[in-house]
Design a protein around this motif. Structure first.
Motif, PDB file in Angstrom:
ATOM      1  N   LYS A  52      93.468  -1.782 129.444  1.00  0.00           N
ATOM      2  CA  LYS A  52      92.548  -0.902 128.705  1.00  0.00           C
ATOM      3  C   LYS A  52      92.341   0.430 129.443  1.00  0.00           C
ATOM      4  O   LYS A  52      92.518   0.520 130.657  1.00  0.00           O
ATOM      5  N   PRO A  53      91.924   1.450 128.684  1.00  0.00           N
ATOM      6  CA  PRO A  53      91.563   2.720 129.306  1.00  0.00           C
ATOM      7  C   PRO A  53      90.221   2.591 130.023  1.00  0.00           C
ATOM      8  O   PRO A  53      89.350   1.811 129.584  1.00  0.00           O
ATOM      9  N   SER A  54      90.029   3.288 131.087  1.00  0.00           N
ATOM     10  CA  SER A  54      88.819   3.165 131.908  1.00  0.00           C
ATOM     11  C   SER A  54      87.581   3.728 131.200  1.00  0.00           C
ATOM     12  O   SER A  54      87.627   4.834 130.645  1.00  0.00           O
ATOM     13  N   GLY A  55      86.504   2.933 131.218  1.00  0.00           N
ATOM     14  CA  GLY A  55      85.221   3.446 130.763  1.00  0.00           C
ATOM     15  C   GLY A  55      85.101   3.713 129.288  1.00  0.00           C
ATOM     16  O   GLY A  55      84.169   4.397 128.849  1.00  0.00           O
ATOM     17  N   VAL A  56      85.994   3.146 128.488  1.00  0.00           N
ATOM     18  CA  VAL A  56      85.945   3.352 127.040  1.00  0.00           C
ATOM     19  C   VAL A  56      85.181   2.199 126.386  1.00  0.00           C
ATOM     20  O   VAL A  56      85.414   1.035 126.723  1.00  0.00           O
ATOM     21  N   SER A  57      84.277   2.528 125.462  1.00  0.00           N
ATOM     22  CA  SER A  57      83.481   1.493 124.798  1.00  0.00           C
ATOM     23  C   SER A  57      84.378   0.437 124.154  1.00  0.00           C
ATOM     24  O   SER A  57      85.421   0.761 123.566  1.00  0.00           O
ATOM     25  N   TYR A  58      83.947  -0.799 124.232  1.00  0.00           N
ATOM     26  CA  TYR A  58      84.716  -1.875 123.592  1.00  0.00           C
ATOM     27  C   TYR A  58      84.845  -1.630 122.089  1.00  0.00           C
ATOM     28  O   TYR A  58      85.840  -2.001 121.469  1.00  0.00           O
ATOM     29  N   ASP A  59      83.832  -0.963 121.528  1.00  0.00           N
ATOM     30  CA  ASP A  59      83.902  -0.666 120.079  1.00  0.00           C
ATOM     31  C   ASP A  59      85.043   0.283 119.750  1.00  0.00           C
ATOM     32  O   ASP A  59      85.505   0.339 118.612  1.00  0.00           O
ATOM     33  N   ASP A  60      85.476   1.047 120.738  1.00  0.00           N
ATOM     34  CA  ASP A  60      86.488   2.080 120.476  1.00  0.00           C
ATOM     35  C   ASP A  60      87.888   1.670 120.938  1.00  0.00           C
ATOM     36  O   ASP A  60      88.821   2.474 120.860  1.00  0.00           O
ATOM     37  N   LEU A  61      88.038   0.463 121.435  1.00  0.00           N
ATOM     38  CA  LEU A  61      89.370   0.034 121.892  1.00  0.00           C
ATOM     39  C   LEU A  61      90.254  -0.312 120.691  1.00  0.00           C
ATOM     40  O   LEU A  61      89.798  -0.904 119.708  1.00  0.00           O
ATOM     41  N   SER A  62      91.511   0.060 120.797  1.00  0.00           N
ATOM     42  CA  SER A  62      92.487  -0.218 119.733  1.00  0.00           C
ATOM     43  C   SER A  62      93.850  -0.435 120.383  1.00  0.00           C
ATOM     44  O   SER A  62      94.054  -0.068 121.547  1.00  0.00           O
ATOM     45  N   PRO A  63      94.811  -0.984 119.638  1.00  0.00           N
ATOM     46  CA  PRO A  63      96.165  -1.142 120.211  1.00  0.00           C
ATOM     47  C   PRO A  63      96.745   0.199 120.677  1.00  0.00           C
ATOM     48  O   PRO A  63      97.395   0.284 121.710  1.00  0.00           O
ATOM     49  N   GLU A  64      96.435   1.237 119.941  1.00  0.00           N
ATOM     50  CA  GLU A  64      97.026   2.544 120.224  1.00  0.00           C
ATOM     51  C   GLU A  64      96.467   3.177 121.498  1.00  0.00           C
ATOM     52  O   GLU A  64      97.150   3.986 122.139  1.00  0.00           O
TER      53      GLU A  64
END
Ligand SMILES: O=C(CO)[C@@H](O)[C@H](O)COP(=O)(O)O
Length: 236
Positions: A52-64
């Protein structure tokens, strides 16, 4: 952009989907708060993993927006997500993948009860059958290690090398788990928190009773090789 074969491109896409979806499981099982914790998955057939990208909200995580890295933890340029910084623990995940070829997934959380044991630097003793089933014994403690270089990864590998456990409590920090794949590593994180809570509560009530090693071995073997519909055996 780095040219991957069609087969590897498919494997990357599937790993992106899996890793993005599995982050939702950390939230579902209440293992993380805010942006803490992370999941990664090795790309089958390639010296690559997705994290995952660092410090990104779980709500905003996506495959891309998952980040594709090589096994040294370097972000593969010009790939989806590469415009962002990867997880703080990318070096740790990469170290584990380089040194434990059987590992297909890595998870890190600060889940409450397991991290409370980590804060004390105390292993969770194997006093319930669920621990024997899932971990084949205690959940061990790894050394205090700084974040961002090979320290955590080295501590995880050196601690788990002598254990059947797929979970390790990194002192003063939290839980790292490994698995055949990312889903297996998430399961280990879920079960580690569950047993850490149960054993903690048991200890508040008195002295938990030990389980004979022969029984632990038997329980672990059954659970890893018989339990469920299509057992695939232990990671190690
Ligand atoms: O433990 C730490 C920071 O102390 C990190 O592991 C965070 O828990 C998650 O960081 P990112 O994956 O979002 O960078």
């Amino acid at each position: 952009m780095t040219a991957f074969s069609p087969e590897i491109q498919v494997a990357i896409a599937r790993t992106r989907d899996d890793v993005a979806r599995l982050h939702e499981e950390l939230v579902r099982y209440e293992l993380v708060v805010w942006t803490g914790g992370n999941v990664s998955g090795r790309v089958p057939g390639a010296d690559l993993f997705v994290i995952k990208p660092s410090g990104v909200s779980y709500d905003d995580l996506s495959p891309e927006n998952q980040i594709l890295c090589d096994l040294d933890g370097n972000v593969i340029p010009s790939t989806p997500g590469s415009d962002r910084s990867p997880s703080s623990d990318t070096a740790a995940h990469a170290y584990i993948y380089r040194n434990m070829p059987e590992v297909g997934g890595v998870v890190h959380t600060h889940s409450t009860y397991a991290t409370a044991w980590a804060a004390r630097g105390e292993a969770v003793p194997c006093v319930i059958t669920a621990m024997a089933d899932e971990f084949g014994g205690e959940i061990p403690v790894g050394p205090f290690a700084i974040i961002g270089d090979d320290s955590i990864g080295r501590g995880v590998v050196e601690t788990l090398a002598g254990h059947r456990s797929r979970a390790v409590l990194m002192q003063n920090h939290g839980v790292f788990t490994i698995g055949k794949n990312a889903k297996d590593a998430v399961k280990a994180a879920v079960m580690a928190e569950d047993v850490a809570k149960t054993v903690h509560i048991s200890r508040q009530l008195g002295a938990p009773l030990p389980i004979a090693q022969s029984a632990i071995d038997s329980l672990f073997d059954r659970y890893q090789n018989v339990y469920g519909q299509e057992p695939t055996g232990a990671l190690k």
